[in-house]
Design a protein around this motif. Structure first.
Motif, PDB file in Angstrom:
ATOM      1  N   TYR A  84       0.770  -1.092   0.138  1.00 13.32           N
ATOM      2  CA  TYR A  84      -0.299  -0.067   0.041  1.00 13.32           C
ATOM      3  C   TYR A  84       0.518   1.547  -0.158  1.00 13.32           C
ATOM      4  O   TYR A  84       1.665   1.160   0.258  1.00 13.32           O
ATOM      5  CB  TYR A  84      -1.032  -0.265   1.021  1.00 13.32           C
ATOM      6  N   PHE A 133       0.792   5.766  -0.186  1.00 10.42           N
ATOM      7  CA  PHE A 133      -0.731   6.680   0.076  1.00 10.42           C
ATOM      8  C   PHE A 133      -0.616   8.045  -0.822  1.00 10.42           C
ATOM      9  O   PHE A 133       1.069   8.147   0.200  1.00 10.42           O
ATOM     10  CB  PHE A 133      -1.214   6.953   1.450  1.00 10.42           C
ATOM     11  N   TYR A 135      -0.858  12.432   1.087  1.00 11.64           N
ATOM     12  CA  TYR A 135      -1.510  13.226   2.157  1.00 11.64           C
ATOM     13  C   TYR A 135      -0.831  14.827   1.102  1.00 11.64           C
ATOM     14  O   TYR A 135      -0.207  14.976   0.980  1.00 11.64           O
ATOM     15  CB  TYR A 135      -0.928  12.594   3.417  1.00 11.64           C
ATOM     16  N   TYR A 150      -4.596   6.595  -2.257  1.00 13.17           N
ATOM     17  CA  TYR A 150      -4.291   5.763  -2.981  1.00 13.17           C
ATOM     18  C   TYR A 150      -4.405   4.657  -3.511  1.00 13.17           C
ATOM     19  O   TYR A 150      -4.340   4.874  -4.300  1.00 13.17           O
ATOM     20  CB  TYR A 150      -3.919   4.545  -0.749  1.00 13.17           C
ATOM     21  N   ASP A 159      -7.003   4.309  -6.178  1.00  7.77           N
ATOM     22  CA  ASP A 159      -8.480   5.149  -5.956  1.00  7.77           C
ATOM     23  C   ASP A 159      -8.462   6.201  -4.736  1.00  7.77           C
ATOM     24  O   ASP A 159      -7.699   6.364  -4.540  1.00  7.77           O
ATOM     25  CB  ASP A 159      -8.648   4.012  -4.450  1.00  7.77           C
ATOM     26  N   GLN A 177       1.078   3.254   8.902  1.00  6.07           N
ATOM     27  CA  GLN A 177       1.986   3.760   6.993  1.00  6.07           C
ATOM     28  C   GLN A 177       3.220   4.323   8.259  1.00  6.07           C
ATOM     29  O   GLN A 177       3.477   4.780   9.392  1.00  6.07           O
ATOM     30  CB  GLN A 177       1.203   4.780   6.953  1.00  6.07           C
ATOM     31  N   ASP A 190     -11.549   0.896  14.212  1.00  4.41           N
ATOM     32  CA  ASP A 190     -11.394   0.215  15.385  1.00  4.41           C
ATOM     33  C   ASP A 190      -9.459   0.478  15.306  1.00  4.41           C
ATOM     34  O   ASP A 190      -9.210  -1.210  16.001  1.00  4.41           O
ATOM     35  CB  ASP A 190     -11.127  -1.154  14.190  1.00  4.41           C
ATOM     36  N   PHE A 213     -11.419   0.517   7.090  1.00  3.61           N
ATOM     37  CA  PHE A 213     -11.245   0.053   6.837  1.00  3.61           C
ATOM     38  C   PHE A 213     -12.672   0.159   5.254  1.00  3.61           C
ATOM     39  O   PHE A 213     -13.441   0.472   5.501  1.00  3.61           O
ATOM     40  CB  PHE A 213     -11.288  -1.846   6.426  1.00  3.61           C
ATOM     41  N   SER A 214     -11.619   0.921   3.862  1.00  2.00           N
ATOM     42  CA  SER A 214     -13.389   1.270   2.773  1.00  2.00           C
ATOM     43  C   SER A 214     -12.462   0.894   1.836  1.00  2.00           C
ATOM     44  O   SER A 214     -11.306   1.669   1.582  1.00  2.00           O
ATOM     45  CB  SER A 214     -13.440   2.996   2.773  1.00  2.00           C
ATOM     46  N   GLY A 215     -13.579   1.111   0.497  1.00  7.26           N
ATOM     47  CA  GLY A 215     -12.703   0.418  -0.953  1.00  7.26           C
ATOM     48  C   GLY A 215     -11.413   0.323  -0.747  1.00  7.26           C
ATOM     49  O   GLY A 215     -12.150  -1.652  -0.970  1.00  7.26           O
ATOM     50  N   THR A 216     -10.619  -0.662  -0.990  1.00  5.55           N
ATOM     51  CA  THR A 216      -9.160  -1.340  -1.180  1.00  5.55           C
ATOM     52  C   THR A 216      -8.639  -0.880   0.059  1.00  5.55           C
ATOM     53  O   THR A 216      -7.335  -2.094   0.051  1.00  5.55           O
ATOM     54  CB  THR A 216      -8.618  -1.756  -2.434  1.00  5.55           C
ATOM     55  N   ALA A 217      -8.342  -0.191   1.087  1.00  2.21           N
ATOM     56  CA  ALA A 217      -7.284  -0.235   1.696  1.00  2.21           C
ATOM     57  C   ALA A 217      -8.311  -0.493   3.043  1.00  2.21           C
ATOM     58  O   ALA A 217      -9.096   0.681   3.671  1.00  2.21           O
ATOM     59  CB  ALA A 217      -6.088   0.334   1.716  1.00  2.21           C
ATOM     60  N   SER A 218      -6.610   0.149   4.145  1.00  2.00           N
ATOM     61  CA  SER A 218      -7.480   0.454   5.706  1.00  2.00           C
ATOM     62  C   SER A 218      -7.029   1.676   5.467  1.00  2.00           C
ATOM     63  O   SER A 218      -5.304   2.228   5.474  1.00  2.00           O
ATOM     64  CB  SER A 218      -6.626  -0.713   6.953  1.00  2.00           C
ATOM     65  N   LYS A 219      -7.524   2.924   5.921  1.00  2.00           N
ATOM     66  CA  LYS A 219      -7.108   4.477   5.264  1.00  2.00           C
ATOM     67  C   LYS A 219      -6.805   4.950   6.702  1.00  2.00           C
ATOM     68  O   LYS A 219      -8.295   4.620   7.825  1.00  2.00           O
ATOM     69  CB  LYS A 219      -7.883   5.009   4.439  1.00  2.00           C
ATOM     70  N   LEU A 220      -6.038   5.516   6.862  1.00  2.00           N
ATOM     71  CA  LEU A 220      -6.129   7.154   8.175  1.00  2.00           C
ATOM     72  C   LEU A 220      -6.735   8.051   8.024  1.00  2.00           C
ATOM     73  O   LEU A 220      -6.705   8.831   6.854  1.00  2.00           O
ATOM     74  CB  LEU A 220      -4.457   7.481   8.786  1.00  2.00           C
TER      75      LEU A 220
END
Lengths: 114, 114
Positions: free
Chosen positions: A31, A33, A35, A48, A56, A103, B31, B95-102
Motif C-alpha cells: 500500500y 498513499f 497526503y 492511495y 483509488d 503507515q 477500529d 477500512f473502505s474501498g481497497t485499503a485500511s485508511k487513516l
C-alpha cells in the motif's frame, strides 16, 4: 537509501504548469498513499494504491493524477497547478499484511504554486 | 465534516511534568487509533497505537487511553522532555474501498519548556 524517499524536497512552479512529485519505497510494501498537509486541516488523503496498477481516490483527489506501474514507485501529478495546491505533500506506505495499521511516511515535498 | 478532532492547537508543559494530548472522533467504525509525532521539515513518525478492543496501551513514557463510549482518546507523556516538542497527530483507521485508511486530526503543537 532504504526506506521511503520523496523528490524533489522543494518545488516552486507557476499556475497552469504540470508538476510531478515522486515517491519511492524500498520495503516492497503493497500500500502507498499520498497526503497533503495544510494548516487547520491536518493531513488529508489524496490518493492511495493497494498494489501495482490499483489506485483509488481519497478525500481530496481533484486536480491530481496518480499511477503505479511498479510496486516501489507512486508518482503524484498535478496536471495544471493552482495556487490552492500550494502545500506540503507526504507519501506513505504500509505493508498490507497482517494487522499492521501504521503507515510509514517520507520526508515530504514542499510545493509552492505562484 | 471532521471525523477526528484535536481541539487544542497548542500545549505548553514544563520539563518533567505530564503532557496530555486529547483527540475525539465521531465514526464508531474506526477500529484502530494511532499517534504520530512530527518535527519541522520531516515526515510524521509513528509513536504509539491502540486497538479499539483495548482501553490502554503503554510504551515507555507514552501511554494512550481509549474511551470508546465517549469516542475519546488521549496521549500521556510522562515525564515530558524538551525533545518531545513537536506536532502530534491523532489518527483513526477504518477500512473502505481497497485499503485500511487513516483519518488524521489537525494536530497539537506541544512545547516542552525548561
Amino acid at each position: 537509501d532504504a526506506g521511503i524517499t520523496q523528490s524533489p524536497r522543494y518545488k516552486i512552479t507557476e499556475t497552469g504548469r504540470q508538476v510531478t512529485l515522486m515517491c519511492h519505497q524500498t520495503w516492497s510494501h503493497s500500500y502507498m498513499f499520498w497526503y497533503r498537509q495544510d494548516l487547520g486541516h491536518g493531513l488529508r488523503l489524496i490518493y492511495y494504491s493497494a498494489a501495482a496498477d490499483i489506485t483509488d481516490k481519497g478525500e481530496v483527489p481533484d486536480g491530481y493524477v496518480v499511477s503505479r506501474s511498479k510496486t516501489e514507485n507512486f508518482p503524484l501529478t498535478l496536471e495544471s497547478a493552482t495556487r490552492s495546491q500550494t502545500s506540503v505533500y507526504f507519501c506513505a506506505s504500509n505493508p498490507g499484511q497482517g494487522a499492521v495499521y501504521e503507515q510509514y511516511f517520507g520526508p515530504g515535498t514542499r510545493l509552492t504554486v505562484t | 465534516d471532521q471525523q477526528v478532532k484535536q481541539n487544542s492547537p497548542s500545549l505548553s508543559v514544563q520539563e518533567g511534568r505530564i503532557s496530555i494530548l486529547n483527540c475525539d472522533y465521531t465514526n464508531s467504525m474506526f477500529d484502530y487509533f494511532l499517534w504520530y509525532k512530527k518535527y519541522p521539515a520531516e515526515g510524521p513518525t509513528f509513536l504509539i497505537s491502540i486497538s479499539s478492543i483495548k482501553d490502554k496501551n503503554e510504551d515507555g513514557r507514552f501511554t494512550v487511553f481509549l474511551n470508546k463510549s465517549a469516542k475519546h482518546l488521549s496521549l500521556h507523556i510522562v515525564p515530558s522532555q524538551p525533545g518531545d516538542s513537536a506536532v502530534y497527530f491523532c489518527a483513526a483507521s477504518g477500512f473502505s474501498g481497497t485499503a485500511s485508511k487513516l483519518t488524521f486530526g489537525t494536530g497539537t503543537r506541544l512545547q516542552v519548556t525548561l
